[in-house]
Design a protein around this motif. Structure first.
Motif, short mmCIF file in Angstrom:
data_model
loop_
_atom_site.label_atom_id
_atom_site.label_comp_id
_atom_site.label_asym_id
_atom_site.label_seq_id
_atom_site.Cartn_x
_atom_site.Cartn_y
_atom_site.Cartn_z
N ALA A 1 147.94 -8.86 -55.05
CA ALA A 1 148.42 -7.48 -55.09
C ALA A 1 149.75 -7.34 -54.34
CB ALA A 1 147.39 -6.54 -54.49
N VAL B 1 152.02 -4.68 -52.60
CA VAL B 1 151.90 -3.33 -52.04
C VAL B 1 153.29 -2.70 -51.98
CG1 VAL B 1 151.13 -1.94 -50.09
CG2 VAL B 1 149.89 -4.04 -50.70
N CYS C 1 155.89 0.73 -51.18
CA CYS C 1 156.03 1.92 -50.34
C CYS C 1 157.51 2.22 -50.15
CB CYS C 1 155.36 1.72 -48.98
SG CYS C 1 156.14 0.44 -47.95
N ALA D 1 151.60 1.22 -45.49
CA ALA D 1 151.49 0.12 -46.44
C ALA D 1 150.99 -1.16 -45.76
CB ALA D 1 152.84 -0.14 -47.11
N VAL E 1 147.35 -0.85 -45.51
CA VAL E 1 146.76 -1.13 -46.83
C VAL E 1 146.68 -2.63 -47.06
CG1 VAL E 1 147.23 -1.00 -49.31
CG2 VAL E 1 147.35 1.07 -47.91
N ALA E 2 147.76 -3.34 -46.74
CA ALA E 2 147.77 -4.79 -46.92
C ALA E 2 146.71 -5.47 -46.05
CB ALA E 2 149.16 -5.35 -46.60
N ALA F 1 146.53 -9.41 -50.71
CA ALA F 1 147.90 -8.86 -50.65
C ALA F 1 148.91 -9.99 -50.51
CB ALA F 1 148.02 -7.89 -49.48
N VAL G 1 154.39 -6.78 -48.89
CA VAL G 1 154.65 -5.35 -48.81
C VAL G 1 156.12 -5.16 -49.14
CG1 VAL G 1 154.83 -3.33 -47.29
CG2 VAL G 1 152.86 -4.87 -47.09
N VAL H 1 149.90 -2.14 -55.90
CA VAL H 1 149.25 -1.04 -55.19
C VAL H 1 150.36 -0.15 -54.65
CG1 VAL H 1 147.76 -0.36 -53.27
CG2 VAL H 1 147.24 -2.42 -54.59
N VAL I 1 151.40 3.01 -52.66
CA VAL I 1 150.89 3.97 -51.69
C VAL I 1 152.03 4.88 -51.26
CG1 VAL I 1 151.17 2.28 -49.82
CG2 VAL I 1 149.71 4.28 -49.48
#
Length: 362
Positions: A37, A39, A41, A49, A52-53, A60, A63, A92, A94
């Motif tokens: 994924a 991420v 932001c 973020a 989230v990671a 992940a 980022v 993802v 965010v």
């Protein structure tokens, strides 16, 4: 053909709505079958973020914090290339419309599935609409590939959204529902969702202004954003959205404040041509039945909601230059699109002048 006939296209999309639903993210990524994924932001939301990671752990791969307003083409291309290099199989996103828009730009090129975690009320997460800006011109389009596969609505994440941004973001969402009520391709399902979306937002905004930590109001606003975003993804928009894309993409004005300023004036422009829609908007905003029959009741209610809650009401206060009003008018007239009232140069000049000065419709 009867005016009661309509077409409704349902689109499969998974939504999780609950305080604390961010905790389900890892399971949602796995449900997609994804293992790498990316991420996304903005620079300002890097810390969120990173959290989230961390929740994703080994799922992940990076980022990427370069999301900005209006999705410049060069940013989109850089993100697409990084996703390819990393072998990402999921994005993802965010944040708000800028971040989700970047995710869409990646998906448009690659078909990468998106999980959206909105932290504003923009509603982009519910639509297959994308926007890209190149050479000072913003173009929009629709493609089912960019529709997020999963949306995680966690009202707790919106507690971090400053009051001023909360108000403009919510009115931005309200604009989607308002224009849908006079859309040429509208239908009864979307009308119901639009009215409830407007009602939820109009109820939430004054409470958030007084108490930003009121979770019930945050839930109302986020539910409204969900409904308004879903409407935006299913029916066509008119003059309001055309003007806002022109003003935002060409003159680099902030997205949600532009919608907040312009909406009342776009509704006033269309008021005589769409009386039933205006009544429904006004009633959903809490205007009494008797008052809702006035042609400008909806436009004035939108203006008053913004003004009473500290939102900008004038284009001159959000970076617009008077010298650019003529060009904005010309761009808005360049291509025809469904709108209850025909596009008239002089009337659009008056609309832009009133919006520039921040005059209350009346």
């Amino acid at each position: 053909m009867s005016d009661r006939d309509f077409v409704f296209n349902g689109v499969a999309q998974r939504v999780r709505f609950a305080a604390g639903s961010i905790d389900s993210l890892r399971a949602e990524v796995q449900q997609l079958g994804a293992k790498r994924a990316m991420v996304l932001c903005t620079p300002e939301q890097r810390a969120l973020a990173e959290d989230v990671a961390t929740r994703l752990g080994e799922l992940a791969v990076t980022v990427y914090d370069k999301a900005v307003m209006h999705v410049p083409m060069e940013t989109a291309r850089a993100a697409q290339e990084l996703a390819r290099q990393l072998g990402a199989d999921c994005a993802v996103a965010v944040g708000g419309g800028s971040t989700i828009g970047l995710g869409k730009a990646i998906a448009l090129d690659s078909g990468l599935p998106i999980i959206a975690i909105p932290t504003t009320y923009a509603g982009s997460e519910m639509t297959p609409i994308f926007g890209l800006t190149e050479g000072g011109v913003k173009r929009t389009g629709k493609d089912v590939r960019v529709l997020p596969k999963t949306v995680i609505y966690d009202p707790l994440l919106t507690l971090r959204l400053p009051v001023g941004m909360s108000v403009t973001s919510a009115i931005n969402a309200l604009a989607h529902a308002a224009e849908s009520l006079y859309a040429a391709d509208g239908n009864p399902v979307m009308d119901l969702m639009a009215e409830e979306g407007i009602r939820s937002i109009a109820r939430a905004v004054p409470v958030i202004t007084q108490d930003a930590a009121n979770l019930s109001a945050r839930e109302d606003a986020l539910k409204g954003a969900w409904l308004c975003g879903a409407v935006l993804g299913n029916v066509g928009m008119g003059l309001h959205h055309k003007l806002c894309h022109t003003l935002g993409g060409t003159f680099n004005l902030p997205h949600a404040p532009v919608h907040t300023v312009v909406l009342a004036h776009a509704l006033a422009y269309n008021s005589a041509a769409a009386p039933d829609a205006m009544r429904r908007i006004a009633r959903a905003m809490g205007v009494s039945e008797a008052e809702a029959n006035r042609p400008l009741a909806a436009a004035q209610a939108v203006f008053d909601l913004a003004a009473a809650n500290g939102a900008p009401t004038a284009l001159k206060d959000i970076g617009m230059q008077r010298a650019d009003l003529g060009r904005a008018r010309d761009l808005a007239l360049q291509s025809q699109y469904p709108n209850p009232r025909p596009l008239e140069a002089n009337a659009i000049d008056a609309l832009l002048e009133n919006a520039f000065e921040g005059r209350r419709p009346g």
